[in-house]
Design an enzyme around this catalytic site. Structure first.
Site, PDB file in Angstrom:
ATOM      1  N   VAL A  59       7.221  12.054 -21.098  1.00  0.00           N
ATOM      2  CA  VAL A  59       7.159  10.581 -21.145  1.00  0.00           C
ATOM      3  C   VAL A  59       6.592   9.969 -19.868  1.00  0.00           C
ATOM      4  CG1 VAL A  59       8.978  10.227 -22.878  1.00  0.00           C
ATOM      5  CG2 VAL A  59       9.599  10.347 -20.432  1.00  0.00           C
ATOM      6  N   SER A 148      21.889   2.656 -18.378  1.00  0.00           N
ATOM      7  CA  SER A 148      23.175   3.314 -18.140  1.00  0.00           C
ATOM      8  C   SER A 148      24.056   2.329 -17.391  1.00  0.00           C
ATOM      9  CB  SER A 148      22.967   4.562 -17.273  1.00  0.00           C
ATOM     10  OG  SER A 148      24.192   4.989 -16.703  1.00  0.00           O
ATOM     11  N   TYR A 161      19.288   8.215  -9.911  1.00  0.00           N
ATOM     12  CA  TYR A 161      19.554   7.870 -11.319  1.00  0.00           C
ATOM     13  C   TYR A 161      19.821   6.368 -11.465  1.00  0.00           C
ATOM     14  CZ  TYR A 161      21.643   8.315 -15.992  1.00  0.00           C
ATOM     15  OH  TYR A 161      21.929   8.195 -17.337  1.00  0.00           O
ATOM     16  N   LYS A 165      17.706   3.534 -13.573  1.00  0.00           N
ATOM     17  CA  LYS A 165      18.285   2.773 -14.683  1.00  0.00           C
ATOM     18  C   LYS A 165      18.330   1.279 -14.358  1.00  0.00           C
ATOM     19  CE  LYS A 165      18.950   6.267 -17.451  1.00  0.00           C
ATOM     20  NZ  LYS A 165      18.163   6.386 -18.688  1.00  0.00           N
ATOM     21  N   THR A 196      27.343  13.870 -25.080  1.00  0.00           N
ATOM     22  CA  THR A 196      26.102  14.583 -25.412  1.00  0.00           C
ATOM     23  C   THR A 196      25.989  15.750 -24.434  1.00  0.00           C
ATOM     24  OG1 THR A 196      24.764  13.413 -23.793  1.00  0.00           O
ATOM     25  CG2 THR A 196      24.994  12.371 -25.956  1.00  0.00           C
TER      26      THR A 196
HETATM   27  P1  NAP Z   1      20.199  14.684 -23.424  1.00  0.00           P
HETATM   28  O1  NAP Z   1      21.051  15.234 -24.516  1.00  0.00           O
HETATM   29  O2  NAP Z   1      20.000  15.463 -22.171  1.00  0.00           O
HETATM   30  O3  NAP Z   1      18.787  14.286 -24.058  1.00  0.00           O
HETATM   31  C1  NAP Z   1      17.720  13.842 -23.278  1.00  0.00           C
HETATM   32  C2  NAP Z   1      16.455  14.442 -23.844  1.00  0.00           C
HETATM   33  O4  NAP Z   1      15.343  13.921 -23.079  1.00  0.00           O
HETATM   34  C3  NAP Z   1      16.390  15.973 -23.720  1.00  0.00           C
HETATM   35  O5  NAP Z   1      16.003  16.547 -24.945  1.00  0.00           O
HETATM   36  C4  NAP Z   1      15.329  16.164 -22.650  1.00  0.00           C
HETATM   37  O6  NAP Z   1      14.615  17.366 -22.789  1.00  0.00           O
HETATM   38  C5  NAP Z   1      14.435  14.989 -22.892  1.00  0.00           C
HETATM   39  N1  NAP Z   1      13.558  14.767 -21.750  1.00  0.00           N
HETATM   40  C6  NAP Z   1      13.846  14.908 -20.443  1.00  0.00           C
HETATM   41  N2  NAP Z   1      12.777  14.638 -19.693  1.00  0.00           N
HETATM   42  C7  NAP Z   1      11.765  14.332 -20.553  1.00  0.00           C
HETATM   43  C8  NAP Z   1      10.412  13.977 -20.381  1.00  0.00           C
HETATM   44  N3  NAP Z   1       9.857  13.890 -19.160  1.00  0.00           N
HETATM   45  N4  NAP Z   1       9.668  13.723 -21.468  1.00  0.00           N
HETATM   46  C9  NAP Z   1      10.199  13.821 -22.716  1.00  0.00           C
HETATM   47  N5  NAP Z   1      11.491  14.161 -22.937  1.00  0.00           N
HETATM   48  C10 NAP Z   1      12.261  14.415 -21.870  1.00  0.00           C
HETATM   49  O7  NAP Z   1      20.761  13.275 -22.926  1.00  0.00           O
HETATM   50  P2  NAP Z   1      21.521  12.067 -23.657  1.00  0.00           P
HETATM   51  O8  NAP Z   1      22.898  12.058 -23.125  1.00  0.00           O
HETATM   52  O9  NAP Z   1      21.269  12.013 -25.111  1.00  0.00           O
HETATM   53  O10 NAP Z   1      20.774  10.879 -22.921  1.00  0.00           O
HETATM   54  C11 NAP Z   1      19.872   9.997 -23.557  1.00  0.00           C
HETATM   55  C12 NAP Z   1      19.621   8.843 -22.601  1.00  0.00           C
HETATM   56  O11 NAP Z   1      20.858   8.162 -22.372  1.00  0.00           O
HETATM   57  C13 NAP Z   1      19.115   9.251 -21.222  1.00  0.00           C
HETATM   58  O12 NAP Z   1      18.147   8.325 -20.795  1.00  0.00           O
HETATM   59  C14 NAP Z   1      20.351   9.165 -20.347  1.00  0.00           C
HETATM   60  O13 NAP Z   1      20.029   8.897 -19.004  1.00  0.00           O
HETATM   61  C15 NAP Z   1      21.074   8.010 -20.990  1.00  0.00           C
HETATM   62  N6  NAP Z   1      22.516   7.965 -20.754  1.00  0.00           N
HETATM   63  C16 NAP Z   1      23.320   9.003 -21.121  1.00  0.00           C
HETATM   64  C17 NAP Z   1      24.699   8.889 -20.914  1.00  0.00           C
HETATM   65  C18 NAP Z   1      25.673   9.948 -21.354  1.00  0.00           C
HETATM   66  O14 NAP Z   1      26.851   9.817 -21.033  1.00  0.00           O
HETATM   67  N7  NAP Z   1      25.260  10.977 -22.064  1.00  0.00           N
HETATM   68  C19 NAP Z   1      25.218   7.755 -20.292  1.00  0.00           C
HETATM   69  C20 NAP Z   1      24.359   6.748 -19.908  1.00  0.00           C
HETATM   70  C21 NAP Z   1      23.011   6.850 -20.159  1.00  0.00           C
HETATM   71  P3  NAP Z   1      15.019  18.617 -21.873  1.00  0.00           P
HETATM   72  O15 NAP Z   1      16.430  18.951 -22.198  1.00  0.00           O
HETATM   73  O16 NAP Z   1      14.011  19.635 -22.257  1.00  0.00           O
HETATM   74  O17 NAP Z   1      14.889  18.132 -20.437  1.00  0.00           O
END
Ligand code: NAP
Length: 255
Positions: A59, A148, A161, A165, A196
């Protein structure tokens, strides 16, 4: 309510976590979903389960997303819905045991989380702007970004981070204002703690301590709850230019 039947939708980071569940729930509403992830195998797994199109892109890279979007347009049509879930969350102190925060790590986090979100927003909205309006108000589409709660209460170790955000939060209003003339809405969700892989890969005591900090309900949020909010944002035309916290009232502590 937007009729998503046969509407093309793009979800980034959809090989895992919230992106994967959002892709599934969009497909359940009838959308033709492009599942974009850095890891093509993971994108393929999600896509195969929902009858979607797997595309691989970084991305943060302009030509990479441009090529992926061209593939999506050719195979599914221009997306009316673009949801950015791709993100990374490495922790590092500004002054740590091994010296100052690595500058390239800081740049990488900004690149993926902030530049990546902007990259998808600019390219997806340029395509959306060419579509016919689909509502009485002239709506052409919706962009949903993921920030976030760390944008507001970043913890120690989250300098990069939180900065990234915070940028996504600040991008929301000017983007919504500018894209209003095309009938494109821009919203951002700021999740708290969602169960997740990003969180569930942490050691169990860390997870318990984190979950205990959520006032109510005292648990991690579910990816489905995030996806339901995405669907509501798509359906509710008055939601625009705003950031919605999805966090059970948590206010993160310094550590
Ligand atoms: P996740 O399960 O780690 O999913 C994130 C996905 O993004 C992974 O498949 C990852 O691929 C992919 N990715 C990383 N870098 C990328 C790039 N340069 N281009 C394309 N894809 C890329 O995380 P999630 O928890 O679902 O998080 C989704 C979003 O929510 C993120 O932006 C995260 O910061 C935000 N968020 C999460 C939480 C939480 O508690 N989980 C809280 C607040 C915000 P790889 O695994 O191959 O790197």
């Amino acid at each position: 309510m937007m009729d998503l039947n046969d509407v093309a939708a793009l979800v980034t980071g959809a090989g895992s976590g919230m992106g994967a569940v959002t892709a599934r729930m969009l497909a359940e509403r009838g959308a033709r979903v492009a599942v974009l992830d850095l890891d093509l195998d993971r994108a393929r797994q999600t896509a195969a389960a929902i009858g979607g199109l797997a595309v691989s892109a970084d991305v943060s890279n302009g030509p990479s997303v441009e090529a992926a979007l061209q593939q999506v347009v050719d195979e599914l049509g221009a997306p009316r819905v673009a949801v950015s879930c791709a993100g990374i969350a490495p922790a590092a102190r500004i002054v740590g045991r091994e010296g100052p925060h690595k500058l390239d790590l800081y740049q990488q986090v900004i690149n993926v989380n902030l530049v990546g979100t902007f990259n998808v927003l600019r390219l997806a909205s340029a395509r959306m702007a060419t579509l016919e309006p689909i509502s009485e108000s002239g709506s052409r589409g919706v962009i949903v970004n993921t920030a976030s709660v760390s944008a507001y209460e970043g913890q120690i170790g989250q300098a990069a981070y939180s900065s990234s955000k915070g940028g996504v939060v600040a991008l929301t209003l000017p983007a919504a204002r500018e894209l209003a003339r095309f009938g494109i809405r821009v919203m951002t969700i700021a999740p708290g703690l969602i169960g997740t892989p990003m969180l569930l890969n942490m050691p169990a005591p860390v997870q318990d301590s984190l979950a205990g900090q959520v006032p109510f309900p005292q648990r991690f949020g579910r990816a489905e709850e995030f996806a339901e909010l995405v669907l509501h944002i798509i359906d509710n035309e008055m939601l625009n230019g705003e950031v919605i916290r999805l966090d059970g009232a948590i206010r993160m502590q310094p550590t």
